[in-house]
Design a protein around this motif. Structure first.
Motif, PDB file in Angstrom:
ATOM      1  N   ASP A   7      48.828 -54.973  44.308  1.00 37.59           N
ATOM      2  CA  ASP A   7      50.026 -55.003  43.485  1.00 37.59           C
ATOM      3  C   ASP A   7      49.686 -54.882  42.005  1.00 37.59           C
ATOM      4  O   ASP A   7      50.362 -54.157  41.256  1.00 37.59           O
ATOM      5  CB  ASP A   7      50.800 -56.304  43.735  1.00 37.59           C
ATOM      6  N   ILE A   8      48.632 -55.578  41.577  1.00 37.29           N
ATOM      7  CA  ILE A   8      48.207 -55.502  40.173  1.00 37.29           C
ATOM      8  C   ILE A   8      47.848 -54.072  39.802  1.00 37.29           C
ATOM      9  O   ILE A   8      48.231 -53.553  38.741  1.00 37.29           O
ATOM     10  CB  ILE A   8      47.011 -56.440  39.922  1.00 37.29           C
ATOM     11  N   VAL A   9      47.112 -53.403  40.687  1.00 35.61           N
ATOM     12  CA  VAL A   9      46.688 -52.025  40.412  1.00 35.61           C
ATOM     13  C   VAL A   9      47.892 -51.085  40.410  1.00 35.61           C
ATOM     14  O   VAL A   9      48.019 -50.221  39.527  1.00 35.61           O
ATOM     15  CB  VAL A   9      45.639 -51.581  41.447  1.00 35.61           C
ATOM     16  N   ILE A  10      48.792 -51.245  41.379  1.00 35.86           N
ATOM     17  CA  ILE A  10      49.984 -50.386  41.436  1.00 35.86           C
ATOM     18  C   ILE A  10      50.817 -50.542  40.170  1.00 35.86           C
ATOM     19  O   ILE A  10      51.323 -49.551  39.598  1.00 35.86           O
ATOM     20  CB  ILE A  10      50.820 -50.713  42.692  1.00 35.86           C
ATOM     21  N   ARG A  11      50.980 -51.773  39.713  1.00 34.69           N
ATOM     22  CA  ARG A  11      51.735 -52.015  38.476  1.00 34.69           C
ATOM     23  C   ARG A  11      51.067 -51.325  37.282  1.00 34.69           C
ATOM     24  O   ARG A  11      51.742 -50.724  36.437  1.00 34.69           O
ATOM     25  CB  ARG A  11      51.839 -53.513  38.204  1.00 34.69           C
ATOM     26  N   ALA A  12      49.732 -51.437  37.222  1.00 39.68           N
ATOM     27  CA  ALA A  12      49.021 -50.828  36.099  1.00 39.68           C
ATOM     28  C   ALA A  12      49.150 -49.302  36.129  1.00 39.68           C
ATOM     29  O   ALA A  12      49.348 -48.654  35.088  1.00 39.68           O
ATOM     30  CB  ALA A  12      47.551 -51.234  36.129  1.00 39.68           C
TER      31      ALA A  12
END
Length: 557
Positions: A541-546
């Protein structure tokens, strides 16, 4: 690298208005930074009805039960023996156990008890000690019984006689892959691996084997205290990084040493090489070719090089061989029982030094004035202090020399240590060890499932930790433009801070181990199996948001 904390940056994919200022947090060890992360994760759990997941600590959530049950059984037997010699039950007073005939009395005690795994461990452990290790039965059982009571100082102070023999057998099996070098290792039982580190650094300095301003090498990334201790004023050592910088063809960290890194050790200014093997946080054992290179380098070019190997994770790799097995003359071995047996709170560890070692030889070659000072230092505990082995000097130094007569690990701790290792030595099918390995590997597979990434094979992996380098992954799978964008707007600590704040997940920052800046270490030991897919999903999720933030950026700005 920018540490900008303006509103624009704080509202990005990795930060929000409640995320602390990273400029101050960068000063902290990852083990101290975790307190901030725990506070953020706790707040997240309260506000989002989520469960906080602390995958930062390395203590396992399993325990070895049979040797603990055997410990308490020995306590019952020991109290029976104490009351046998002198008993005043009205005031709760008893005597001290007596040795003659004690082995036969233990056998009767075990025969009278209901059959259990712990009973069998004590019975088989006694037989193993007598038949395989050549112990006198009464002396062996008396050592165990007296240790359970804890009524004496440790004698010998370095380690109890029978306990030392059992630990040697265990180290030969687990640290030397059943192929130990000729000769014996002298052992010093200590209060866990961290106490071992403290004693080793102290005694190396006191005995002039390291001096302020000297250079040591560290196999990085590495357990943070190995980075921090040399910087302290009382040590003031220079450090050279020997980096596990090898990359796979797929762009992943292999957590291995390239030849050029190991070749740094040819520099004669480097007095010692300190390594955690298998690694923490890299969590892999050295490749055979790296071990061979290191062996050749030491034997042909650096016979004076001191090696310190911290091998706490060795049991998690099939066929593991310590540097102490390969280069016994040059190596100090540190082993902690905490990870394999789930006994962090027991504080059990051992320092092993081969009876024929480079350190004792170096002490004999110190300048005369320095040797005279050391003879005076240790003169109160030996009539021939110049002949005192380094490992015995460590014991004395651990109690400021003057209190050497009270040195040594407590007897109950040595009893539990002995029972843990008898349990391992008698487990002919390695059922316990294989189960511990499977726990970690199953959790690693769950973590990767949560991230939606295939897990590559690596027979040298412990699976006790997994260090994820988001920079390396993003360069391979998203592209350098994305990486440059993130690095210009965010701080590496934003990864672990955002995981704690958004998802209630606590990981340790890899940079705190001198690892890749944009990495995080996941402990696969201390949470339930079904929590690891959730951690993987949180990272995803962190990577997708970034990536979404990067794709939606103002290209003209």
């Amino acid at each position: 690298m920018s540490t900008d904390t303006t509103t624009e940056t704080q509202t990005g994919a990795l930060r929000d208005e409640k995320t602390p200022d990273t400029r101050e947090l960068q000063k902290l060890s990852p083990f101290e930074l975790k307190d901030t992360l725990l506070a953020l994760a706790d707040e997240s759990a309260k506000t989002r009805a989520a469960v906080m997941l602390n995958a930062g600590r390395g203590n396992p959530n399993w325990i070895a039960t049979t040797p603990r049950e055997a410990f308490f059984l020995m306590g019952q037997f020991a109290l029976r023996e104490a009351r046998r010699t002198w008993n005043e039950p009205d005031v709760g007073l008893a005597g001290m156990p007596k040795s003659p005939g004690i082995a036969a009395r233990l056998r009767r005690f075990l025969d009278e008890s209901d059959d259990s795994a712990a009973i069998r461990l004590l019975r088989d452990g006694l037989d193993h000690g007598v038949s395989k290790l050549g112990f006198d039965a009464d002396k062996f059982v008396w050592e165990l019984t007296d240790a359970a009571i804890g009524d004496n100082y440790p004698v010998p102070d370095r380690m109890l006689v029978h306990a030392e023999r059992i630990v040697r057998a265990y180290l030969a099996q687990e640290m030397c892959d059943n192929r130990p070098p000729p000769g014996n290792f002298d052992l010093f039982a200590v209060e866990g691996g961290t106490a071992a580190m403290t004693y080793i650094f102290r005694s190396l300095m006191v005995n002039g084997l390291l001096q302020k301003g000297d250079t040591i090498a560290l196999g990085t990334p590495i357990f943070t205290p190995y980075l921090e201790i040399p910087r302290l004023e009382e040590f003031d050592l220079r450090t050279v990084d020997i980096r596990q910088s090898a990359m796979t063809e797929e762009g992943r960290h292999a957590w291995q040493y390239p030849e050029a890194e190991l070749r740094k050790l040819e520099d004669p200014r480097i007095k010692a090489f300190f390594v955690v093997h298998p690694g923490n946080p890299g969590a892999t054992a050295m490749r055979r070719e790296s071990l061979d290179l290191l062996v050749d380098l030491v034997r042909t070019k650096r016979p004076d090089l001191l090696l310190l190997t911290d091998d706490v994770y060795g049991t998690f790799v099939e066929g593991f061989r310590s540097l102490a097995a390969e280069l016994p003359h040059n190596t100090l071995l540190v082993y902690s029982y905490s990870k394999h047996f789930g006994c962090t709170g027991w504080r059990l560890g051992v320092v092993a030094l081969h009876e024929d070692n480079v350190i004792d030889s170096m002490i004999t070659r110190l300048p005369e004035g320095q040797r005279e000072m050391l003879n005076e230092r240790y003169g109160s505990i030996s009539l021939e202090p110049e002949r005192l082995k380094f490992i015995d000097r460590m014991v004395a130094d651990s109690r400021a020399v003057a209190l050497n007569h009270t040195a040594g690990l407590s007897l109950p701790q040595q009893l539990q240590m002995t029972l843990f290792l008898l349990f391992a030595l008698l487990d002919k099918d390695d059922a316990y060890k294989k189960r511990c390995r499977k726990i970690c590997r199953d959790r690693l597979a769950g973590l990767y499932r949560g991230m939606g990434i295939d897990l590559p094979e690596d027979p040298l992996r412990t699976a006790y930790y997994q260090t994820l380098d988001l920079d390396a992954w993003a360069r391979k799978h998203v592209g350098p433009d994305f990486v440059e964008y993130e690095e210009s707007r965010h701080d590496p600590l934003d990864i672990v801070l955002s995981l704690a704040r958004r998802h209630g997940v606590v990981l340790l920052n890899g940079s705190g181990f001198e690892g890749p800046e944009w990495s995080a270490r996941v402990s696969l030991a201390n949470l339930d199996d079904d929590e690891y897919p959730r951690i993987g999903q949180s990272l995803k999720d962190i990577v997708i948001r970034a990536i979404a933030e990067w794709k939606g950026r103002d290209l003209d700005s």
